[in-house]
Design an enzyme around this catalytic site. Structure first.
Site, PDB file in Angstrom:
ATOM      1  N   ASP A   1       0.850  -1.180   0.000  1.00  0.00           N
ATOM      2  CA  ASP A   1       0.000   0.000   0.000  1.00  0.00           C
ATOM      3  C   ASP A   1       0.888   1.233   0.000  1.00  0.00           C
ATOM      4  O   ASP A   1       1.825   1.324   0.795  1.00  0.00           O
ATOM      5  CB  ASP A   1      -0.876   0.011   1.263  1.00  0.00           C
TER       6      ASP A   1
ATOM      7  N   ASP B   1      -3.182   4.468  -2.396  1.00  0.00           N
ATOM      8  CA  ASP B   1      -4.316   4.914  -1.588  1.00  0.00           C
ATOM      9  C   ASP B   1      -4.792   6.302  -2.043  1.00  0.00           C
ATOM     10  O   ASP B   1      -3.977   7.164  -2.372  1.00  0.00           O
ATOM     11  CB  ASP B   1      -3.847   4.970  -0.124  1.00  0.00           C
TER      12      ASP B   1
ATOM     13  N   GLU C   1      -6.617   3.808  -5.960  1.00  0.00           N
ATOM     14  CA  GLU C   1      -7.958   3.894  -5.365  1.00  0.00           C
ATOM     15  C   GLU C   1      -8.587   5.198  -5.847  1.00  0.00           C
ATOM     16  O   GLU C   1      -8.074   6.273  -5.559  1.00  0.00           O
ATOM     17  CB  GLU C   1      -7.833   3.884  -3.838  1.00  0.00           C
TER      18      GLU C   1
ATOM     19  N   HIS D   1     -10.450  -4.325   2.244  1.00  0.00           N
ATOM     20  CA  HIS D   1     -10.408  -4.005   3.678  1.00  0.00           C
ATOM     21  C   HIS D   1     -11.406  -2.908   4.051  1.00  0.00           C
ATOM     22  O   HIS D   1     -11.643  -2.673   5.236  1.00  0.00           O
ATOM     23  CB  HIS D   1      -8.999  -3.559   4.062  1.00  0.00           C
ATOM     24  N   ASP D   2     -11.968  -2.208   3.058  1.00  0.00           N
ATOM     25  CA  ASP D   2     -12.928  -1.126   3.317  1.00  0.00           C
ATOM     26  C   ASP D   2     -14.371  -1.537   3.035  1.00  0.00           C
ATOM     27  O   ASP D   2     -15.265  -0.689   3.038  1.00  0.00           O
ATOM     28  CB  ASP D   2     -12.593   0.095   2.443  1.00  0.00           C
TER      29      ASP D   2
END
Length: 570
Positions: free
Chosen positions: A101, A207, A263, A339-340
Site C-alpha cells: 500500500d 491509496d 484507489e 479491507h474497506d
C-alpha cells in the site's frame, strides 16, 4: 503489443492481505509478517500471482496503519524490516510478486515531517502540509471551508501553537501532504516509493490516488442541511494538477517495471477515469472504481437500508467498470471485497446457512468471467461472511463505524429507533467485517492466534475455515481454485474479452456474454433464493452451447438452482 507480450499484471490474480488479521505467529493476538510468510504456500495453492500487503509501516494505528509515521520502518507488532525482506524473498521464490500500500495523500501527525511543519510558521517544512488561516464569521473563528472529512466533522483542525488550521481529509491525526510543493513530492518518491522498490517490491496499490491536487478548496454545496460540514468529494478529488503529479510518479515506477492500481473514489466521469488508466497517458496501470461495491449504499454510506437496491443497479455498475477497457488502451479491475468493504456474500448473495456456499460459488463464477485484473480479499476464497447482528457495538473497532454510531446517538438524542437503524446499517456495510481474523481451522481462536485476538473471530469458524475446505471438493475454496484455473485456460475470453449485458431489466437473473475474436461465452447468474426457469434457446438462438461450468454442478438443464451461476461456451 501481441497477446504473448501482455504486461504481467493484466492476467494476474492479486490476493489482498490485512496484516493484523491474517495470521499471528507469536501469540500476541495481532497478525504479523512472519504469519503471512508461513502461509505463502496456502496462498499460492489458490492460484494467486501477486500478494498485496496492506500498510505494515510504523504507525500509531489511529486508522489501522493508514496513518504512517515512518515510511521506511515496520510497525513493531507486525515485525521488522528484515521480516519484510524475508517475506519479499519468499514470495518471489514461489513465483509470486508482492505489492504494498502506498499512502501518500497524508501522513500521521507523528511523522517527523509534520512535527517540523507544525513547530512554527517559518519552519522549512511548513509548506509540506496544507495550512490555512481561519475565517471569521461575526467574530467567530471558523475553518477555511465547509468540507466534511471522510470520518465525520470538519476536515480542518485548529493548531493552537501556530494559530492556523491544517487539512485532514480523514482523521485529525492524518494531516494532508501538500503535493503542490515539489520538495514534498520528491521526498515522497524517495522515502515511500524508491526505498521499497529497491528492497524488491513489485508495485503499489495507491491509496486515495486522486486526492493529491485539491484545486481552489472552495466551499462544497449544501447537501446535508442538518450539518455545518458538507460532503466535498467532488471538490477535493481529480484536481487540476492530477495528471502532472501522476505522470511524475509514473516516471519513478517505470524504472522498476512496477505495477500500480489506484484507489479512485468520487469519479463518475468515465472519461476522467480512462485518462488515469490509458497506457498512452502513462499515469496508472489501473484503478479501483467503487461503482460495484457502492451499490446499495446511501448518499452517506451508512444512511441506507440493507439490500435496498435493485439488481439493475448492480448490473449497471458492473457494466461501467467493464466498459472501461473496451475499444481503447485502458485497463480495468474486478473485485467485490477489500479491507474497506463488508463481505460480498452478505451484501450481494445470502449468508443464510443454506445459501452462503451457493452464493459464494456464484459470485466466484461471476468474477472469474469478468475482464481486467482480479483482486481477492483474504477470506473471500473460503466464503467468510459478516459477523452477526447480535454482536454489541463494543465489537466494532473501526473509526468510521464508531464515529458514525456516535454521531447518530448525538444527533438523535439517543433515539432507540435511529440507533437500531444505524446498527443495522453497520452490520451490513461496516469495514469491521473484513477486518476480523481469518478462520484457519476449528481450533481455539479459529487457528489465528494462540493468544487473545485483537478482534473477535467470527462465530461460524467451526463450519467455515480454510483447513476443512482444503479437503472438501464441494467447498467454496475448491470452487475458487477451479475458477482461477479456468480463468487461466481461457484468459483471452474472460480476462480480455468484451462484456455485454443481456436482458438488463431482469430483476432476478444477471446474464451477459463475453466475446474474444470468434469465441463467445454466455454467463447466467441467479441472484435469488429460489430456482428459476432457464430457456437457453431463447437466449442464444441456434448456437450450440456446451456447459463449461455450473456453480451448483447442476444437471437441471432448464432450471437454475437458487444462487446458481453457469457459463456456456457458444
Amino acid at each position: 503489443m501481441t497477446v504473448t507480450e501482455r504486461e504481467w499484471w493484466k492476467d494476474s490474480v492479486v490476493y489482498q492481505i490485512y496484516p493484523a488479521s491474517f495470521k499471528d505467529s507469536n501469540g500476541d493476538g495481532i497478525g504479523d509478517l512472519q504469519g503471512i510468510s508461513s502461509e505463502l504456500d496456502y496462498i499460492k495453492s489458490i492460484g494467486v500471482d501477486v500478494i498485496w500487503v496492506c500498510p505494515m509501516y510504523s504507525s500509531p494505528q489511529v486508522d489501522m496503519g493508514y496513518d504512517i509515521s515512518d515510511y521506511q520502518n515496520v510497525y513493531p507488532p507486525y515485525g521488522t524490516v528484515q521480516d519484510m525482506e524475508d517475506l519479499i524473498t519468499k514470495t518471489h521464490a514461489r513465483g509470486m510478486r508482492i505489492i504494498l500500500d502506498l499512502v501518500v495523500n497524508h501522513t500521521s501527525d507523528q511523522h517527523v515531517w509534520f512535527q517540523e511543519s507544525r513547530s512554527s510558521k517559518t519552519n522549512p517544512k511548513r509548506d509540506w502540509y496544507m495550512w490555512r488561516p481561519a475565517r471569521y464569521v461575526d467574530g467567530v473563528r471558523k475553518p477555511p471551508n465547509n468540507w466534511l472529512s471522510n470520518f465525520g466533522s470538519s476536515a480542518w483542525q485548529w493548531d493552537e501553537n501556530t494559530q492556523e488550521y491544517y487539512l485532514h481529509l480523514f482523521c485529525p491525526e492524518q494531516p494532508d501532504l501538500n503535493w503542490e510543493n515539489p520538495e514534498t513530492r520528491n521526498a515522497i518518491y524517495k522515502d515511500a516509493m524508491e526505498f521499497w522498490l529497491d528492497v524488491g517490491v513489485d508495485g503499489f496499490r495507491v491509496d486515495t490516488v486522486n486526492m493529491y491536487s485539491k484545486g481552489e478548496m472552495l466551499d462544497a454545496p449544501i447537501t446535508d442541511p442538518r450539518s455545518e460540514w458538507q460532503f466535498a468529494g467532488f471538490q477535493y478529488c481529480n484536481g487540476p494538477r492530477m495528471d502532472e503529479f501522476l505522470g511524475e510518479m509514473n516516471a519513478v515506477l517505470a524504472k522498476y517495471d512496477a505495477m500500480t492500481v489506484g484507489e479512485c473514489p468520487h469519479t463518475p466521469d468515465m472519461q476522467r477515469v480512462l485518462k488515469y488508466v490509458s497506457a498512452r497517458e502513462k499515469q496508472l496501470n489501473m484503478v479501483f472504481q467503487f461503482d460495484v461495491v457502492d451499490t446499495g449504499q446511501g448518499p452517506y454510506k451508512f444512511q441506507t437500508t440493507p439490500k435496498n437496491y435493485k439488481l439493475f443497479d448492480f448490473k449497471a455498475a458492473v457494466k461501467r467498470t467493464q466498459d472501461l477497457r473496451r475499444g481503447n488502451d485502458g485497463w480495468t479491475t474486478t473485485f467485490l471485497e477489500n479491507h474497506d468493504q463488508s463481505r460480498s456474500i452478505t451484501r450481494f448473495g445470502s449468508d443464510a446457512p443454506q445459501h452462503r456456499i451457493p452464493s459464494g460459488k456464484m459470485l466466484a463464477l461471476m468474477m472469474m468471467a469478468l475482464s481486467g485484473t482480479m483482486f481477492i480479499y483474504q477470506g473471500q476464497e473460503i466464503g467468510m461472511v459478516n459477523f452477526p447482528m447480535e454482536w454489541s457495538m463494543d465489537e466494532y473497532k473501526d473509526v468510521e463505524s464508531t464515529n458514525y454510531y456516535k454521531m447518530v446517538d448525538e444527533r438523535s438524542g439517543g433515539d432507540e429507533e435511529e440507533l437500531a437503524a444505524a446498527k443495522a446499517s453497520l452490520q451490513h456495510l461496516a469495514r469491521d467485517h473484513a477486518r476480523i481474523p481469518f478462520s484457519w481451522d476449528d481450533s481455539k481462536n479459529a487457528g489465528f492466534s494462540e493468544g487473545t485476538p485483537w478482534m473477535r473471530v467470527n462465530v461460524d469458524y467451526a463450519i467455515c475455515n480454510a483447513k476443512q475446505q482444503q479437503t472438501d471438493k464441494t467447498s467454496v475454496l475448491s470452487f475458487w481454485k477451479r475458477m482461477l484455473q479456468l480463468r487461466r485456460e481461457y484468459a483471452d475470453l474472460f480476462i480480455h474479452g468484451d462484456f455485454d449485458v443481456q436482458d438488463m431489466a431482469n430483476p432476478i437473473l444477471f446474464k451477459f456474454t463475453k466475446t474474444w475474436q470468434n469465441r463467445k461465452a454466455f454467463v447466467v447468474l441467479n441472484f435469488s433464493d429460489e430456482a428459476q426457469q432457464l430457456d437457453l434457446a431463447s437466449e442464444i438462438g441456434t448456437q450450440k452451447p456446451s456447459l463449461l461450468v455450473s456453480s451448483a454442478d447442476s444437471s437441471q438443464e432448464k432450471q437454475l438452482a437458487a444462487y446458481e451461476g453457469r457459463i456456456y461456451l457458444l
